[in-house]
Each structure stands twice: as C-alpha cells, then as structure tokens.
Design an enzyme around this catalytic site. Structure first.
Site, PDB file in Angstrom:
ATOM      1  N   SER A 604       0.759  -1.272   0.038  1.00 46.42           N
ATOM      2  CA  SER A 604       0.167   0.033   0.048  1.00 46.42           C
ATOM      3  C   SER A 604       0.747   1.135  -0.207  1.00 46.42           C
ATOM      4  CB  SER A 604      -0.907  -0.037   1.002  1.00 46.42           C
ATOM      5  OG  SER A 604      -2.009   0.918   1.072  1.00 46.42           O
ATOM      6  N   ASP A 679      -9.010  -4.726  -6.530  1.00 45.12           N
ATOM      7  CA  ASP A 679      -8.887  -3.730  -5.461  1.00 45.12           C
ATOM      8  C   ASP A 679      -9.665  -2.481  -5.363  1.00 45.12           C
ATOM      9  OD1 ASP A 679      -7.553  -2.198  -3.644  1.00 45.12           O
ATOM     10  OD2 ASP A 679      -5.869  -2.823  -3.838  1.00 45.12           O
ATOM     11  N   HIS A 711      -7.778  -5.182  -1.687  1.00 47.05           N
ATOM     12  CA  HIS A 711      -6.508  -4.660  -1.187  1.00 47.05           C
ATOM     13  C   HIS A 711      -5.680  -5.654  -0.369  1.00 47.05           C
ATOM     14  CE1 HIS A 711      -3.694  -1.322  -0.741  1.00 47.05           C
ATOM     15  NE2 HIS A 711      -3.942  -1.316   0.550  1.00 47.05           N
TER      16      HIS A 711
END
Length: 741
Positions: A604, A679, A711
């Site tokens: 991320s 995602d 995600h």
C-alpha cells in the site's frame, strides 16, 4: 569448563532439532500467537467479560465466549456454526469489512450488550440474533435479510440497523419492525458512513442514538456528484465491470446532511450544516442529558474543524470550539461528556502534541487535563466519582502503549499516574464507569496475554494467560525465536526515528548477511512498536532464513509530535524516502551487513515507498517488492490525499514530484510488482499505469496479480502465495534459498 561446554552443546542440539517456521504454518491453525480474542467487552452489570474467539480448527471463524466473574468459568455462549452453518453476506457488508480491515474474519462479526446486561444482540451472516444470556442456546433471529451496523438502543427498548440504504428499528416490546427513512436507494444513503468516512475517518457508523432513546441522529448523503470509476474486477473465471463512485483527489465528494428522527417514526428534522456544502461531517454525539446534538464539521481543505452544538428541540446552533492548523487538523475522537459537572473532555493537537482539555457546555475552556512532550492516544474511561480520566499514551516510550490516570481537576496534567506496569503494548477496554479494565498486553517476545484488572492495575484474574509453555502453538518454534533490538537514528533535521532490528538465527558477527527492509512509511501508522504481531512472525520467518530484518518509522509516522508528522505536508515521499535512506546507509555501515544485498518490501503506502526508494536509491538498494502501491496520488481518495497534498489544482508541482511515474528513470534495481485485480481501495489502475510506463522504457520487472483479490489479499491461499512469492524473489537474487536451509 566441561559443564559449560556441555550446556553449549545441549543448547545447540535443541536448536538443531527445533522446528523452523514455514509460511504455510504462519497461516495455519491453531494460530501461532495463541487463542485470538477480539471485541472484548464487560457486561453493563459487571458480571461477565465477553469476547469473540477463533476456533481451534479455524482461527478466523469467531464464536462468542464469556468469562463469568461469579463462577470463574469460561464458556462458549454462541456457536456461530450452529446458528448459521454457512455464511452468505452481502456486498455492502463485504465492503464494510474491507474498510475495517476485517475481511479475513467470518462467523460472528459483532455483538452488543443490552443496558441491563441480560441480553445480547449478535450479528452473523447479515442477520440479527437476540440471545438471553441465561439461555443463549435459545437465540432467536429477529431480523432477516442483509443488514449492517446493528445496535441496541442505550435504554434497551429498540434494536436499530440499516437495510437497503435506509434506517430501521425493531421495538423489542412487541417485536415490530419500523422503517424510519424511505428515500434511500440509488445514490441516496441514510444512516451510513460514506466511502472516505469509513476508509479515512474511522467512521464505521452513520447514526447515533440519544442516551434516553428519544431520538436518532443520522447521516444522510447523496453520492451523485462523485465521479464513477469504471473498473474491472478480474476473477479466475469471469470479469465484472464495477461502477464505483470513487472520489479521487480534487473530485467532488458526497453531499452530506445530518438529520434527527424519533424511533417511533414521524417527521424528520434536518440540521443546517452551514452555507458551505463542500465539507466533511466527521463525528456526531449527544450530550449526557440528550438535549444537545454535537457534530464535528471539517472544511474541505481540512485546516479547520468546528464542534457545533444543536438544540435537539429547536435546532438552534452555536459553535463551541474551532480548531485550526497551517497543515491539517486531525480528525479526533468523540468528546467525552460528564453528567455530574455538565462538562466534556476535548482532544486537541494545539500544543504540538495531542492533549486533553475540559470545557463546559457553552464552549468555555475550564482547564488543561494533560500537557508535556508526550501525547494522549485516546480516552479510555472517565470515573467521575473518583475524579479521574484514564487514557492510553506513549508518555514513557514512543514504542510502547501504556494506561495512565489523570485527575479531572487538572492537578496531574504533567505527571499522570501510570496504571499498567509491564513495558510493551497494552490495549485496554474499561468498564462503563472506569472501575475495572480488560488489559491485552504483549511485547515483541510475548504473545498477547489478556487479564481483568482493577482500575489501579492490580490483577483480578487472567482471561487468557496464553503462557508460552510446552502446550502453546508457538512452543515448537520457540528455540529458534529471534529477539528484536530497538534503537534510534537521527533524521537530517535532528529528530529521533525509532527502528527495530532482528538478526538471523544463530547470528555470527563475523559474517555479512542480506537485509530484508520492511517499509510502510505513511502517515497514520506506526510500525516500530514493542508488541507481538502476527505480521512480525513473517519477519521472524525471514530472520530464520538468514536475513537481517529492519524497520524504521520515518517522519510522518503517527503517535509522534506534530513537528515530526507534519514534515511531509504537500510533498509525499520526499522526506520519508530521505529517512529510509538514512536507515539503509546506517545498515550498510554495520559489520554484519552485506551492503550489496539490501532489499525493500512494502504494501500500500509501503508499496509506494518501495518504488520511490528504488527510484532514489537503486545504487544502495538491490531490489524491491511493491504490493498494491499508489503510483500517482491524483488517483487516490480525497480526504486522505488532500489532507497532506491539498487539491491537485492548488499543488500541481507537489503532485508531480510525489508521483512514482515522475522518477522512473532512477529505477534500476530488480522489481517485483504485486496487486489484487479487484482492489477497490488502491485501484488496480495504479499498477497498470506503472506497467505501461515501465514497458515504454524497456524496464523488465516481475509481476504477480491476484484474480478477484481486494487490497488486503485476504484469502488464506493468497496470503500464503504472496509471501512465498516475496521470499522467492529475495532468495533468488540474494542466493539464500534452499542452499542456506
């Protein structure tokens, strides 16, 4: 000397026969950390401690358990598999769990106590069950269909929930269901938190009960202005085209409103949120007497936040507190209302650290409750009778979390009483009035231990001692356990940065080892903490494979003073990369490190950081693995991105300089790129744009995409696969692999 040699040989023998961790075992049952207890609560009558606990055969399938303080017995109250043999939850509930980072979990997802402590409301597979504590096996399903965010009202007369974007209640006296709003559907939502509120403001609910059950305040929003992001969710056997309303930086947000309705129905009263409609409604609460509704309104640029009081009967308003900042105002906790003194506790960063202040209901500051070069994480409980407020804080160590007591009269503002004593990390859940608390403690070598304690910290009983004895799931691996070393490095402006270092098992100071650097680096997170963590077991695994494992909290990381966090304003990546390179340069000078074998992994924001680090430091970093990276901040959501970067039209140079795509010519080291193909947080387009740019430059890289994955790649098989992929990538370049094993 012979005895000493015998002991050394015995220890070496024990180590050689000890089990090594495997990635499969990290994700298998039973959990290596021991029993997983979640959502710990004390019953209102103080007779029970309840919690969700993973099953022995599935650590992510949660049942409801209790510890009874009268008979000192622990028992399972509700078996999730007996209530619902197989789950089928709605897309809305799946999305909510993704926002709350609980997508891995199933079984009982939530529960609430009735105020008399006699009944429990349980949420399971989208339905609601009401259980009498005396006869939990007779739990009844009171609501069918896909519902979200269920609650028992403060007085226990109603159950409320959201279904099909409308607010409903069930009167528990007669069991009748009533629909309180009717316009929900399409782009209109009632009693829900919008995407950015869930993702960025820790706002899991969109409605709030008055303490006397007389009314419900609820959020009402229209997402029609938000642009539709058409994205493809690519699964193994199909592709779905999803039209998600995703407000990227600079885009319009939802149109938000705040309303009040009685649980018996009737007219809905709308609260005027002001002339500026481009705002964030970040919190709403009721005063202790239920006469006032207080809401927090934040400007679009997030430099101003107002706490506004609304008379619930007349809807007249007045602003009690205004917080401002040259960078951004943190979205704070709810104010804590004191009934006896008609005051409230307000958290603020105005001093440069988060501290607490006592106000009256007219918005007049009475006095400061905490001060100094430390911060309050959050208020845990208020004991008005004893004149104390209990808080979590980093006062004694930035890498620890402890419980402290402050006097409500302000007399201990700079010298709070420390309640928890063991160094490490304490997550505390207090009873309603602060008489006792549940303490979940761990450090980097001790899995979480859960105890019930008096308000002074003394032990009442263990709820889950979780001792690392021969019966513990981690016992076979304990002989090879690697301890974590903590230290401090200086940023280029002189500020302290904390790091964690793990040396390989059977460390030999005469050797040089490859380095596995884990980076997150983004605001709102702290990676270097003195606590046990499931993710740390992967770091443990890598240390056992022969890696030095390193983590550093750069400037911008959370739980620090504002001068530390605010350095990143309007230029994400610049100072964070400087700090991580400071750590890498320090590593390269250590006698036990091979400076040519330093690699970086991040997920991320950490994926973004990995890419930026390779672009800035490929001469010092041998490789990088980036999972679900943001590559262009113009593609990420409004509230998060604009907090740090302002809008693209107001900071065009900052957005350009923060983009991974701007600096790709510097990326020379091998790259592994990983992304879930469904995602909905960091959209897959972040990676496809990067792929295209790398292709145009003729840059070769490794790629792994996961069909249908969000995600967090939350499926067990995906977790095993992605960490094996990351390990293989490092091993293949650094010559570790099977040869070292």
């Amino acid at each position: 000397m012979r005895l000493f040699l015998f002991l050394l040989l015995s220890l070496a023998s024990m180590s050689s026969f000890a089990d090594r961790l495997t990635i499969e075992r990290l994700h298998s049952d039973p959990a290596l950390s021991g029993p997983g207890l979640r959502d710990l609560k004390m019953s209102p009558d103080g007779a029970r401690v309840t919690f969700l606990r993973g099953r022995d055969d599935d650590q992510f399938q949660f049942d409801l358990w209790e510890y009874n303080l009268h008979d000192k017995a622990m028992r399972r109250l509700l078996d999730s598999k007996l209530l619902v043999p197989e789950e089928n939850i709605s897309d809305a509930e799946k999305a909510r769990r993704e926002r709350e980072r609980t997508a891995l979990f199933h079984g009982i997802s939530d529960y609430n106590w009735s105020p008399d402590g006699k009944r429990l409301l349980v949420s399971l597979a989208g339905g609601l069950y009401l259980a009498d504590v005396a006869h939990p096996e007779q739990a009844k399903r009171i609501v069918s269909g896909d519902v979200i965010d269920p609650k028992i009202s403060p007085k226990g007369h109603f159950v409320s929930f959201v279904r099909d974007q409308n607010l409903f209640v069930v009167d528990l006296a007669d069991g009748k269901e009533k629909q309180l709003t009717a316009d929900g559907g399409g782009t209109i939502h009632n009693a829900e938190a919008e995407f950015v509120a869930q993702e960025e403001m820790a706002q899991s609910s969109g409605y709030w009960w008055a303490p006397d059950d007389s009314a419900i305040a609820f959020k009402h929003f229209d997402e029609a202005p938000v642009p539709v992001a058409r994205r493809f969710e690519i699964y193994a056997t199909r592709t779905e085209v999803v039209e998600q309303r995703y407000p990227a930086a600079g885009d319009p947000n939802v149109l938000v409103g705040l309303s009040i309705v009685a649980p018996t129905g009737g007219a809905i009263k709308n609260v005027d949120l002001g002339a500026d409609k481009d705002i964030y409604l970040v919190r709403a609460d009721w005063s202790a007497d239920g006469h006032q509704l207080l809401y927090q309104r934040q400007t679009r640029d997030q430099k101003k936040l107002d706490l506004v009081a609304v008379d619930a009967a007349t809807l007249t308003q007045r602003t009690l507190i205004t917080e401002t900042s040259q960078t951004w105002v943190h979205v704070g906790d709810h104010p804590n209302f004191l009934s006896k003194s008609k005051t409230f506790i307000w958290p603020s960063d105005r001093s440069g650290n988060r501290h607490l202040y006592l106000y009256d209901l007219d918005g007049h500051l009475l006095h400061t409750l905490s001060k100094g070069e430390w911060r309050v994480d959050n208020v845990l409980a208020v004991d008005e009778k004893a004149g104390r407020v209990y808080v979590a804080s980093n006062r004694d160590a930035a890498i620890d979390k402890q419980v402290y007591a402050l006097a409500l009269d302000g007399s201990t503002a700079d010298k709070p009483l420390r309640v928890t004593q063991a160094d490490g990390w304490h997550d505390a859940h207090f009873s309603d009035h602060g008489e006792a608390f549940i303490d979940t403690w761990s450090d980097s070598d001790t899995p979480p231990q859960v105890s019930l304690r008096k308000a002074d910290g003394s032990l009442i009983t263990w709820l889950e001692h979780n001792e690392l004895n021969a019966a513990h799931p981690y016992a076979p691996f304990r002989a090879m356990h690697v301890q974590t070393e903590f230290g401090v490095l200086k940023a280029n402006d002189g500020q302290d940065m904390h790091y964690a270092l793990m040396k390989p098992h059977n460390f030999d100071a005469s050797k040089r080892y490859p380095v596995f650097v884990y980076v997150y680096g983004g605001p709102g997170a702290q990676e270097v903490t003195r606590q046990w963590s499931g993710r740390n077991l992967f770091f443990e695994y890598m240390a056992q494979q022969g890696y030095v494992v390193f983590r550093l909290d750069n400037r911008g990381s959370t739980r620090r003073e504002r001068r530390f966090t605010d350095v990143i304003y309007q230029d994400l990546g610049k100072h964070e990369v400087e700090d991580q390179l400071t750590g890498i340069d320090w590593l390269a000078k250590q006698s036990f490190v091979d400076p040519k074998r330093i690699g970086v992994f991040g997920w991320s924001y950490g994926g973004f950081m990995t890419l930026r680090l390779l672009e800035a430091g490929s001469d010092r970093i041998a490789l990088g693995a980036a999972v679900a990276p943001v590559t262009d901040w113009a593609l990420y959501d409004t509230h998060y991105t604009e907090r740090y970067m302002t809008r693209p039209k107001d900071n065009a140079d900052g957005y350009k300089d923060s983009s991974v795509l701007t600096h790709l010519d510097g990326l020379k080291s091998p790259l592994l790129l990983v992304h879930g193909m469904a995602d909905d947080n960091v959209l897959f387009v972040n990676s496809t744009r990067l792929m295209s740019e790398l292709e145009d430059r003729g840059v070769l890289f490794d790629l792994m995409t996961y069909p249908g994955a969000k995600h967090g790649l939350s499926k067990k098989s995906s977790q095993i696969h992605v960490y094996k992929t990351i390990e293989r990538f490092f091993d293949s370049h650094f010559g570790v692999g099977e040869v070292a094993k």
